[in-house]
Scaffold this motif. Structure first.
Motif, PDB file in Angstrom:
ATOM      1  N   TYR A 192      -3.174   9.910   5.631  1.00  0.00           N
ATOM      2  CA  TYR A 192      -2.024  10.214   4.784  1.00  0.00           C
ATOM      3  C   TYR A 192      -1.699   9.016   3.895  1.00  0.00           C
ATOM      4  O   TYR A 192      -1.454   7.906   4.389  1.00  0.00           O
ATOM      5  CB  TYR A 192      -0.812  10.571   5.644  1.00  0.00           C
ATOM      6  N   ILE A 193      -1.722   9.230   2.592  1.00  0.00           N
ATOM      7  CA  ILE A 193      -1.323   8.207   1.625  1.00  0.00           C
ATOM      8  C   ILE A 193       0.071   8.588   1.136  1.00  0.00           C
ATOM      9  O   ILE A 193       0.222   9.488   0.308  1.00  0.00           O
ATOM     10  CB  ILE A 193      -2.314   8.128   0.448  1.00  0.00           C
ATOM     11  N   GLY A 194       1.077   7.905   1.623  1.00  0.00           N
ATOM     12  CA  GLY A 194       2.455   8.231   1.281  1.00  0.00           C
ATOM     13  C   GLY A 194       3.189   7.112   0.582  1.00  0.00           C
ATOM     14  O   GLY A 194       4.423   7.138   0.509  1.00  0.00           O
ATOM     15  N   MET A 195       2.463   6.113   0.081  1.00  0.00           N
ATOM     16  CA  MET A 195       3.071   4.966  -0.578  1.00  0.00           C
ATOM     17  C   MET A 195       2.258   4.602  -1.812  1.00  0.00           C
ATOM     18  O   MET A 195       1.119   5.060  -1.976  1.00  0.00           O
ATOM     19  CB  MET A 195       3.127   3.770   0.378  1.00  0.00           C
TER      20      MET A 195
ATOM     21  N   THR B 158      -4.151   0.004   0.912  1.00  0.00           N
ATOM     22  CA  THR B 158      -5.594   0.146   0.692  1.00  0.00           C
ATOM     23  C   THR B 158      -6.384  -0.285   1.918  1.00  0.00           C
ATOM     24  O   THR B 158      -7.344   0.381   2.327  1.00  0.00           O
ATOM     25  CB  THR B 158      -6.022  -0.694  -0.520  1.00  0.00           C
ATOM     26  N   GLU B 159      -5.981  -1.395   2.533  1.00  0.00           N
ATOM     27  CA  GLU B 159      -6.668  -1.868   3.731  1.00  0.00           C
ATOM     28  C   GLU B 159      -6.611  -0.830   4.852  1.00  0.00           C
ATOM     29  O   GLU B 159      -7.620  -0.556   5.512  1.00  0.00           O
ATOM     30  CB  GLU B 159      -6.023  -3.172   4.201  1.00  0.00           C
ATOM     31  N   LEU B 160      -5.443  -0.223   5.043  1.00  0.00           N
ATOM     32  CA  LEU B 160      -5.298   0.764   6.112  1.00  0.00           C
ATOM     33  C   LEU B 160      -6.111   2.019   5.819  1.00  0.00           C
ATOM     34  O   LEU B 160      -6.796   2.548   6.703  1.00  0.00           O
ATOM     35  CB  LEU B 160      -3.816   1.122   6.273  1.00  0.00           C
ATOM     36  N   ILE B 161      -6.064   2.511   4.589  1.00  0.00           N
ATOM     37  CA  ILE B 161      -6.767   3.760   4.244  1.00  0.00           C
ATOM     38  C   ILE B 161      -8.276   3.587   4.380  1.00  0.00           C
ATOM     39  O   ILE B 161      -8.969   4.438   4.958  1.00  0.00           O
ATOM     40  CB  ILE B 161      -6.388   4.207   2.825  1.00  0.00           C
TER      41      ILE B 161
ATOM     42  N   ALA C 246     -11.025   0.862  -4.855  1.00  0.00           N
ATOM     43  CA  ALA C 246     -11.548   0.538  -3.523  1.00  0.00           C
ATOM     44  C   ALA C 246     -11.551   1.771  -2.627  1.00  0.00           C
ATOM     45  O   ALA C 246     -12.531   2.044  -1.917  1.00  0.00           O
ATOM     46  CB  ALA C 246     -10.711  -0.581  -2.901  1.00  0.00           C
ATOM     47  N   ILE C 247     -10.453   2.534  -2.639  1.00  0.00           N
ATOM     48  CA  ILE C 247     -10.407   3.759  -1.836  1.00  0.00           C
ATOM     49  C   ILE C 247     -11.407   4.773  -2.365  1.00  0.00           C
ATOM     50  O   ILE C 247     -12.083   5.470  -1.591  1.00  0.00           O
ATOM     51  CB  ILE C 247      -8.978   4.326  -1.833  1.00  0.00           C
TER      52      ILE C 247
END
Length: 333
Positions: free
Chosen positions: A134-137, A144-147, A188-189
């Motif tokens: 989930y990209i909510g920000m 980006t690091e988390l995704i 990057a994503i």
């Protein structure tokens, strides 16, 4: 005469030795009795001590039996066999059938009484368990690091199962248009998505603006969705704040932004099926799209109507409605 004297002295010394040995043995026995008495007293004191019993469910037969034995015969637990093939405390029962009886758990309506020993997992972890990213920000370095890490982890877990990417992001800008991240965050994503072996189902739930719109369009063909009231928008990248930069640095930044714009146009053209000129012209100003327009523009493949898509497809065209209502359309009007 001499021989009789020597024999008499020998017998007297032997009697003295026997008396000493008897006296020593008597002392040893006396000390042993004292030691044994002290040990027995200590054992009795230890056995008579009560073992503290924690609260337990009285309906559990196994725990009830253990509590009864601990209260009446605590030495049973204090003097456990060292080597035994029997599991601990199972020898207290005549037969092990009570162990097969499941314990009856008493539920309580009070949450504090049975609180979990550790806090529940956070929401992103629960979604990740369902293969949902989930990209909510806005796309900042931490996001980006988390995704990217979640995408790599899901591919490692199962490279054949699809990954569901839910998007509600304003891209590299905030909702007021201020730049908060570099365009490389979105790229990057995107590159991570293109390297995965899994199918990626993208779903817009709210807003997909700028780089987030690129991620929405970059999903697997036929697996790009949008909620009925979600919005998509493409726009040109913006120059970050450069108030204290010299003029030469501002020019370098501007050239980099133009390069990122050209890359974004090419990628959107690739995934939407439109020409580069069409994308470039649409991006001259912020280009907003609702679900239907985004589908026509090639950003998505389907609108998640939850059953209403078939209803809308069965609706007659406006011309047929006019014909059925007896309305004549005059040419030129």
């Amino acid at each position: 005469m001499a021989s009789s004297l020597s024999s008499a002295s020998t017998s007297s010394s032997s009697s003295h030795s026997l008396r000493r040995t008897t006296t020593t043995t008597t002392r040893i026995r006396r000390d042993l009795r004292r030691t044994t008495t002290t040990t027995l007293c200590a054992m009795n004191t230890q056995n008579n001590s009560k073992i503290p019993i924690p609260p337990f469910n009285p309906n559990d037969p196994f725990l009830s039996k253990l509590a009864s034995v601990a209260a009446n015969s605590p030495e049973t637990f204090l003097n456990k066999p060292v080597d035994s093939d029997t599991p601990p405390y199972l020898d207290l029962f005549e037969s092990p059938q009570l162990m097969a009886t499941p314990a009856q758990v008493e539920r309580s309506v009070s949450y504090n009484e049975h609180r979990p020993r550790r806090p529940p997992p956070d929401l992103p972890s629960l979604l990740l368990h369902g293969r949902i990213v989930y990209i909510g920000m806005p796309l900042v370095p931490a996001v980006t690091e988390l995704i990217v890490a979640e995408l790599m982890y899901l591919q490692w877990m199962d490279p054949k199962e699809p990954i569901f990417l839910y998007i509600n992001s304003t891209g590299t800008t905030r909702d007021d248009g201020e730049t908060v991240g570099m365009e490389s965050e979105g790229f990057a994503i995107y590159d991570a998505m293109m390297q995965l072996k899994n199918e990626i189902h993208t779903v817009a739930v709210g807003a997909a603006i700028g780089q987030a719109c690129l991620l929405l369009a970059a999903g697997s063909k036929g697996k790009r969705f949008m909620m009925p009231h979600a919005k998509a928008m493409i726009q040109q990248p913006r120059v970050p704040s450069s108030g204290l930069m010299p003029a030469s640095d501002v020019l370098i930044r501007a050239k980099e932004v133009i390069t990122n714009r050209d890359v974004l146009v090419k990628l959107l053209s690739k995934h939407t099926g439109n020409s580069v000129d069409t994308i470039a012209n649409a991006m001259k100003r912020p280009f907003y799209m609702d679900a239907s327009r985004a589908k026509d523009f090639g950003v998505i493949d389907r609108i998640l109507w939850r059953g209403q898509e078939k209803i809308m497809s069965d609706v007659a065209a406006p011309e047929e409605w006019d014909k059925g209502a007896g309305i004549k359309v005059v040419d030129g009007m």
